[in-house]
Structures are given as structure tokens and as C-alpha cells.
Design a protein around this motif. Structure first.
Motif, PDB file in Angstrom:
ATOM      1  N   ALA A  74       0.809  -1.220   0.000  1.00 40.08           N
ATOM      2  CA  ALA A  74       0.000   0.000   0.000  1.00 40.08           C
ATOM      3  C   ALA A  74       0.842   1.269   0.000  1.00 40.08           C
ATOM      4  N   GLN A  75       2.159   1.110   0.045  1.00 42.17           N
ATOM      5  CA  GLN A  75       3.013   2.294  -0.114  1.00 42.17           C
ATOM      6  C   GLN A  75       2.759   2.922  -1.482  1.00 42.17           C
ATOM      7  N   CYS A  76       2.461   2.051  -2.464  1.00 37.61           N
ATOM      8  CA  CYS A  76       2.135   2.567  -3.801  1.00 37.61           C
ATOM      9  C   CYS A  76       0.667   2.283  -4.152  1.00 37.61           C
ATOM     10  N   HIS A  77       0.229   1.067  -3.844  1.00 36.64           N
ATOM     11  CA  HIS A  77      -1.111   0.658  -4.249  1.00 36.64           C
ATOM     12  C   HIS A  77      -2.155   1.194  -3.264  1.00 36.64           C
ATOM     13  N   ALA A  78      -2.341   2.481  -3.299  1.00 41.37           N
ATOM     14  CA  ALA A  78      -3.323   3.111  -2.421  1.00 41.37           C
ATOM     15  C   ALA A  78      -3.875   4.341  -3.116  1.00 41.37           C
ATOM     16  N   GLY A  79      -5.074   4.689  -2.764  1.00 44.46           N
ATOM     17  CA  GLY A  79      -5.666   5.897  -3.310  1.00 44.46           C
ATOM     18  C   GLY A  79      -6.141   5.716  -4.735  1.00 44.46           C
ATOM     19  N   ALA A  80      -6.713   6.780  -5.235  1.00 42.76           N
ATOM     20  CA  ALA A  80      -7.319   6.705  -6.562  1.00 42.76           C
ATOM     21  C   ALA A  80      -6.290   6.624  -7.681  1.00 42.76           C
TER      22      ALA A  80
ATOM     23  N   GLY B 245     -12.371   9.612  -7.498  1.00 47.67           N
ATOM     24  CA  GLY B 245     -12.528   8.190  -7.778  1.00 47.67           C
ATOM     25  C   GLY B 245     -13.780   7.610  -7.165  1.00 47.67           C
ATOM     26  N   THR B 246     -13.947   6.311  -7.340  1.00 46.95           N
ATOM     27  CA  THR B 246     -15.140   5.635  -6.839  1.00 46.95           C
ATOM     28  C   THR B 246     -15.264   5.738  -5.324  1.00 46.95           C
ATOM     29  N   VAL B 247     -14.113   5.642  -4.669  1.00 49.49           N
ATOM     30  CA  VAL B 247     -14.158   5.577  -3.214  1.00 49.49           C
ATOM     31  C   VAL B 247     -13.834   6.905  -2.542  1.00 49.49           C
ATOM     32  N   GLY B 248     -13.782   7.964  -3.316  1.00 47.78           N
ATOM     33  CA  GLY B 248     -13.546   9.264  -2.706  1.00 47.78           C
ATOM     34  C   GLY B 248     -12.510  10.066  -3.473  1.00 47.78           C
ATOM     35  N   LYS B 249     -12.219  11.235  -2.955  1.00 47.88           N
ATOM     36  CA  LYS B 249     -11.285  12.133  -3.636  1.00 47.88           C
ATOM     37  C   LYS B 249      -9.879  11.998  -3.080  1.00 47.88           C
ATOM     38  N   ARG B 250      -8.923  12.262  -3.941  1.00 47.88           N
ATOM     39  CA  ARG B 250      -7.538  12.371  -3.500  1.00 47.88           C
ATOM     40  C   ARG B 250      -7.014  13.673  -4.099  1.00 47.88           C
ATOM     41  N   GLN B 251      -6.673  14.598  -3.228  1.00 45.39           N
ATOM     42  CA  GLN B 251      -6.258  15.918  -3.683  1.00 45.39           C
ATOM     43  C   GLN B 251      -4.817  16.188  -3.263  1.00 45.39           C
ATOM     44  N   MET B 252      -4.093  16.862  -4.136  1.00 45.11           N
ATOM     45  CA  MET B 252      -2.689  17.145  -3.848  1.00 45.11           C
ATOM     46  C   MET B 252      -2.333  18.538  -4.347  1.00 45.11           C
ATOM     47  N   GLY B 253      -1.446  19.149  -3.640  1.00 44.55           N
ATOM     48  CA  GLY B 253      -0.903  20.420  -4.087  1.00 44.55           C
ATOM     49  C   GLY B 253       0.592  20.420  -3.838  1.00 44.55           C
ATOM     50  N   GLY B 254       1.337  21.032  -4.706  1.00 42.81           N
ATOM     51  CA  GLY B 254       2.791  21.013  -4.533  1.00 42.81           C
ATOM     52  C   GLY B 254       3.440  22.283  -5.020  1.00 42.81           C
ATOM     53  N   LEU B 255       4.593  22.524  -4.464  1.00 41.88           N
ATOM     54  CA  LEU B 255       5.411  23.668  -4.853  1.00 41.88           C
ATOM     55  C   LEU B 255       6.778  23.099  -5.201  1.00 41.88           C
ATOM     56  N   PHE B 256       7.338  23.492  -6.324  1.00 40.80           N
ATOM     57  CA  PHE B 256       8.648  22.972  -6.693  1.00 40.80           C
ATOM     58  C   PHE B 256       9.450  24.049  -7.415  1.00 40.80           C
ATOM     59  N   GLY B 257      10.747  23.848  -7.451  1.00 38.79           N
ATOM     60  CA  GLY B 257      11.588  24.827  -8.133  1.00 38.79           C
ATOM     61  C   GLY B 257      13.039  24.597  -7.844  1.00 38.79           C
ATOM     62  N   GLY B 258      13.832  25.585  -8.180  1.00 42.59           N
ATOM     63  CA  GLY B 258      15.256  25.454  -7.938  1.00 42.59           C
ATOM     64  C   GLY B 258      16.004  26.666  -8.433  1.00 42.59           C
ATOM     65  N   ASP B 275      -6.028  12.571   1.328  1.00 44.43           N
ATOM     66  CA  ASP B 275      -6.593  11.356   0.738  1.00 44.43           C
ATOM     67  C   ASP B 275      -7.897  10.993   1.441  1.00 44.43           C
ATOM     68  N   HIS B 276      -9.003  11.203   0.714  1.00 45.25           N
ATOM     69  CA  HIS B 276     -10.316  10.874   1.274  1.00 45.25           C
ATOM     70  C   HIS B 276     -10.771   9.485   0.839  1.00 45.25           C
ATOM     71  N   THR B 277      -9.882   8.770   0.152  1.00 41.93           N
ATOM     72  CA  THR B 277     -10.287   7.446  -0.319  1.00 41.93           C
ATOM     73  C   THR B 277     -10.135   6.399   0.767  1.00 41.93           C
ATOM     74  N   VAL B 278      -9.497   6.775   1.852  1.00 44.07           N
ATOM     75  CA  VAL B 278      -9.376   5.859   2.980  1.00 44.07           C
ATOM     76  C   VAL B 278     -10.091   6.470   4.178  1.00 44.07           C
ATOM     77  N   ALA B 279     -10.511   5.619   5.063  1.00 38.60           N
ATOM     78  CA  ALA B 279     -11.194   6.115   6.247  1.00 38.60           C
ATOM     79  C   ALA B 279     -10.437   5.654   7.498  1.00 38.60           C
TER      80      ALA B 279
END
Lengths: 178, 365
Positions: A74-80, B245-258, B275-279
Motif C-alpha cells: 500500500a506504499q504505492c497501491h493506495a488511493g485513486a 474516484g469511486t471511493v472518494g477524492k484524493r487531492q494534492m498540491g505542490g510547490l517545486f523549483g530550484g 486522501d479521502h479514499t481511505v477512512a
């Protein structure tokens, strides 16, 4: 001067990070609080994925979840965004694998109850699948492959018909089931 | 290629690098060093995979410590015909692993073997591209898409299977920022991407199934976007992804640069994942600091320090990963990489405390 500032910033950041490694206080080997639902069945000791091997006792799905899927897969196989849409996190894994055709080899079920040799997930962790790399990803290059004992544990569970955790489940967090 | 053509391409490259004021390589640190977008050296405007003509010329003339004289063969540009080009990468590794409470192990293995092909169906306008992984294991398509350039190469539309535009496109798929976000070379997805590049701006927006290449089973989609502002000595970018997704949302935000200081390129990325796909819901942080020091021609020393908080609701579970990698390019088409990575996690998890080393032969064309 600019170089010196950059080096100092980088070193400071790296040192800060190195001080941030978790002490693990109050956690089980999966990083879950001891006594929490998801840690209750995992027991102590190493989480190297060595498992307990097949000992003649019935293997529960939760044992595999706690010793293999949660800490390793689940380190990789997780989430949508899980690779191949396969989520192996707590509460998701059983419904995603048992009796479900694999994406890479749709002719094979990910887990075919009673038939470990023709279970695609078993083939993937043994490195005998016709498609793609052996799992866990990076094995044996960037991380160890599952041990023979762990693979035997999973094979035994499949051989025993891949029974679900008590109270069924597919729904998340129904932990502690043995 | 004859000598005249070789001189022509070398001159073009020299002119380009002088105009841009920098040298060029590949990987994010190379793009940063050169002050160029990833698409300057790669066929894919978001980087990764096949090199374009500029990338081919650069990798053969600027990267190696010594350029082996190929006689009359000239430079490899991958041209099979006027509109069909090919390329490839092979990474073969000898690795060793020391995990607490486990027997030490070392082995030889193919890490990655890929071939690329691009058909310029309409030159500078319409392309068909494929990135096929041949090993390890069986053949797998990584990318396969059609791309249409519009508005004098300022806008493009891509459709098919593609890597998602998010953060730094690191070669190391195991980096925490690539693992935690789930966006790396192993998780291309099917959908469409819209790109805009003008002046210092480079931006993409992708709408995909959100299944990492697997079949879609719902109406929810993943929207992934990235925008970066590129100047010769520095760059700053933001990324966002929302996967319904089917089981919920997964949202991410990132900042990158150099930024670049002399021979050193400094890179950083930080990501937050909800990650809202897990409870119950899991919130994660992942970070990367990287320094790349070109201490001699053909040599790069890469230092990385990474951080992962896999669940902010749980204390004492953070992980670190430190790497030191020496990349040596003795001649064109060949790079060797020698590296050590140290994981540092909770003491009760052996895998989180492993030490890994590798020696890699990277052959590319």
C-alpha cells in the motif's frame, strides 16, 4: 558568497530533515498507534514482510493485510491513483483482488480462490507473471522481494479459498479481524 | 550523417547553448542548469522519455567527458526516415541491500529497458509517440499518444496515455515525492492534456481517468495541472491534482523549483496530499531537497534529502531518505551511476531503515 549561502541552506534543510525521522513511540510496525483498530492484529516484531510462514494454522486475510499489504504494497497501491487501479490499503484490498480479473492479464484473476498458481497477484510477487515487473516494485533492486515464507503465507491463504475477513469486507477499517 | 551535417548540428547546439547562456543535460537538474523547459530536450513537452534532436545532439556533444570519434557515422539522431525517429534507454543494475534482521542480498537485474518512437505525421504539427517498456517483465506501454501543436508551438493538445504533469519529473520513481503523490513513471494515465508555453511560462492541464492506466469504472476524473516560471538561473512551479474516484477524492498540491549557483543546481519540492479514499482521511506531506554538482565535465554528484509524513494525524511516524549518487558519463551513449541510499524511519519497521546501494550502467540513444 551565493554558493556558500546555498550550501548552508541545503545542509540546514538536510540536518533538519534528519532530525525528523520518527521515533516510532507508541506505534506498531505499520506506523499505526498501538491499540488502534488497524494495529490490533499485527503483533510485534519485525515488519520485514517475513511473515510467519505456513504453519498448518489457517491464515487470515487480516494477517496478510497487516504483514504485507499495508506495510509494503500500500506504499504505492493506495488511493485513486494506485497503479493498475489496484488498491491494497486496509479496507480496500479484499474486494480489489479476490475474483477480480487482473488488468495486465485479464484472463487471470488477481486472486483465484483455491488456485494460487493461477492467481495473478501470486505470480507477480513470485516474479513469474508474463507481464510487467516482479512486485514489490523495485524488487530486488531498490527493495527486497517478499521472502519465501511470506509468499507461502499468501499461497496458503489462497489455497484455503481466500476467505474474507470476518464481517465481510470490503468496507474500510474493519480491523482487528483475525 | 556527413561531416557537414555534423558541423551544422554542433554549430546549432553551440549557438543555442550560448544564447541560453548555459550547458544542457537531462533530468530536472539538467533542465534547471540550462534554464530550459523539459521539452527542450525531450519529445514529450512535459519531459521524460525520448530525446528530441536537440536532446540527442546535446547528450552526445555536451554530456560526455570525452566524445568518441565515430568516423563517418556522425551523430545519432534516431532518424529512420524523414518522419520517423526512434530511441531507447537501458538501465542495468548491480544492487545490494542491507535491511535490518534480513540476510544481506545483492543481485544483477535490468532496471528498465525502453524503446521510443515518434512519427512526425505532419512536421512540427502532428505527432504520434510511443514509449514502450520491454523489460523487466513483459512489454508495457508507458506512453502512447497523439499530439497536435497549435499557435506556432505555443499551445498543444495531447490525447492518449501519458505521464501526468505534476512536480519535478525525477528519474527516481522511489523518491518520496513521487511515491506519495502516486505520479511517477509507473503511473501513466489515459486522457487528454492541454499545454501552453510562451516566454518564461510553461503550463499543462491534464484530464484523465484517474486510474493510473487501468480501466475506468466511474464518471469521476483526475484533473492534474502544473505551471512553472522558468528563468536562466532559477524556476518556480506549482502543481495541483484532484482525483475523483469511486471511493472518494484524493487531492494534492505542490510547490517545486530550484536555482543554480555556479556548477551546482539546487532543487526542491514539497507536496501535501489529502486522501479521502481511505477512512479515516489521511493527510500526508512529502519533501525533497536535491543538490547536483557538476564537479568535472561528464561528472555529476547528486545529493538528496527527503522527508515523508505518511499520516499527519499520527505522531512519530515520519520517514527520511538520503542519497548520494555519482553520475559519470565517460562517452556518448553511456552513463554509469554509483549510489547509496539510506532510509530512516520508525525503528520497528525494518524496511524503513534499509540501506541500499547500486551500480548502474545506463546506455541510451
Amino acid at each position: 558568497m551565493r554558493q556558500l549561502v546555498a550550501v548552508s541552506l541545503w545542509l540546514a534543510g538536510a540536518l533538519l530533515l534528519s532530525a525528523c525521522a520518527g521515533s516510532g513511540d507508541g506505534l506498531d510496525q505499520n506506523g499505526q498507534p498501538i491499540g488502534s483498530s488497524s494495529s490490533s492484529s499485527s503483533g510485534g516484531g519485525s515488519s520485514s514482510g517475513s511473515g510467519s510462514g505456513s504453519s498448518g494454522a489457517t491464515v487470515s486475510f487480516q494477517t496478510i493485510q497487516d504483514q504485507v499489504f499495508t506495510p509494503i504494497c500500500a506504499q504505492c497501491h493506495a488511493g485513486a491513483s494506485a497503479p493498475q487501479g489496484l488498491q491494497l490499503s486496509q479496507g480496500e484490498a479484499y474486494a480489489m483482488i479476490v475474483g477480480v480479473p487482473s488488468q495486465e492479464q485479464p484472463a487471470l484473476k488477481r486472486i483465484a480462490p483455491g488456485d494460487p498458481d493461477n492467481s495473478y497477484l501470486v505470480q507477480k510477487i513470485m516474479g513469474t507473471a508474463a507481464v510487467g515487473a516482479q512486485m514489490p516494485a523495485g524488487c530486488p533492486i531498490t527493495q527486497p522481494c517478499l521472502t519465501t515464507a511470506t509468499i507461502d503465507l499468501i499461497r496458503q491463504w489462497v489455497s484455503e479459498g481466500a476467505p474474507p475477513p470476518p464481517s465481510s469486507s470490503n468496507d474500510a477499517g474493519n480491523p482487528g479481524e483475525q | 550523417m556527413n561531416l557537414r551535417a555534423l558541423k551544422f548540428w554542433s554549430l546549432c547546439l553551440l549557438l543555442a547553448t550560448q544564447l541560453l547562456g548555459v550547458h544542457a543535460h537531462a533530468e530536472p537538474y539538467l533542465a534547471l542548469r540550462e534554464g530550459l523547459p523539459c521539452g527542450a530536450c525531450h519529445v514529450n513537452p512535459t519531459g521524460g522519455g525520448m530525446r528530441n534532436t536537440y536532446g540527442d545532439v546535446y547528450s552526445q556533444t555536451q554530456m560526455p567527458q570525452q566524445q568518441v570519434d565515430l568516423g563517418g557515422r556522425g551523430l545519432w539522431l534516431g532518424n529512420l526516415t524523414d518522419f520517423l525517429r526512434v530511441g531507447g534507454n537501458l538501465r542495468d543494475d548491480f544492487t545490494w541491500n542491507d535491511t535490518p534482521h534480513q540476510k544481506k542480498a545483492d543481485s544483477f537485474a535490468i532496471d528498465d529497458f525502453r524503446i521510443y518512437g515518434v512519427a512526425d505525421v505532419i512536421q512540427n504539427r502532428l505527432q504520434l509517440y510511443v514509449d514502450e517498456r520491454l523489460a523487466p517483465g513483459g512489454t508495457q506501454s508507458r506512453e502512447a499518444y497523439g499530439l497536435l501543436w497549435l499557435d506556432q508551438h505555443q499551445v498543444y493538445i495531447k490525447a492518449g496515455q501519458m505521464y501526468l504533469p505534476y512536480g519535478l519529473r525525477l528519474q527516481d520513481d522511489e523518491a518520496f515525492v513521487r511515491q506519495a503523490t502516486g505520479i511517477n513513471y509507473t503511473t501513466p494515465d489515459n486522457g487528454a492534456e492541454f499545454g501552453y508555453q510562451h516566454g518564461s511560462w510553461n503550463a499543462q492541464l491534464a484530464i484523465t481517468n484517474g486510474t493510473a492506466g487501468a480501466a475506468e469504472n466511474n464518471q469521476g476524473k483526475q484533473v492534474t495541472g502544473s505551471a512553472v516560471y522558468i528563468k536562466p538561473g532559477w524556476r518556480l512551479g506549482v502543481s495541483y491534482s484532484d482525483n475523483d474516484g469511486t471511493v472518494g477524492k484524493r487531492q494534492m498540491g505542490g510547490l517545486f523549483g530550484g536555482f543554480r549557483t555556479g556548477p551546482v543546481a539546487w532543487l526542491a519540492e514539497v507536496d501535501y496530499i489529502a486522501d479521502h479514499t481511505v477512512a479515516p482521511r489521511v493527510d500526508e506531506y512529502a519533501g525533497l531537497l536535491e543538490a547536483d554538482w557538476a564537479f568535472l565535465r561528464g561528472n555529476n554528484l547528486k545529493l538528496t534529502a527527503e522527508y515523508l509524513d505518511p499520516d499527519t494525524h499520527i505522531a512519530h511516524n515520519n520517514q527520511n531518505r538520503f542519497s548520494i549518487v555519482w553520475e559519470y558519463t565517460p562517452m556518448q551513449f553511456l552513463q554509469t551511476r554509483l549510489g547509496v541510499r539510506k532510509l530512516d524511519g520508525i525503528p520497528q519497521n525494518d524496511l524503513q531503515n534499509a540501506t541500499e546501494g547500486f551500480l548502474e550502467a545506463h546506455v541510451f540513444f
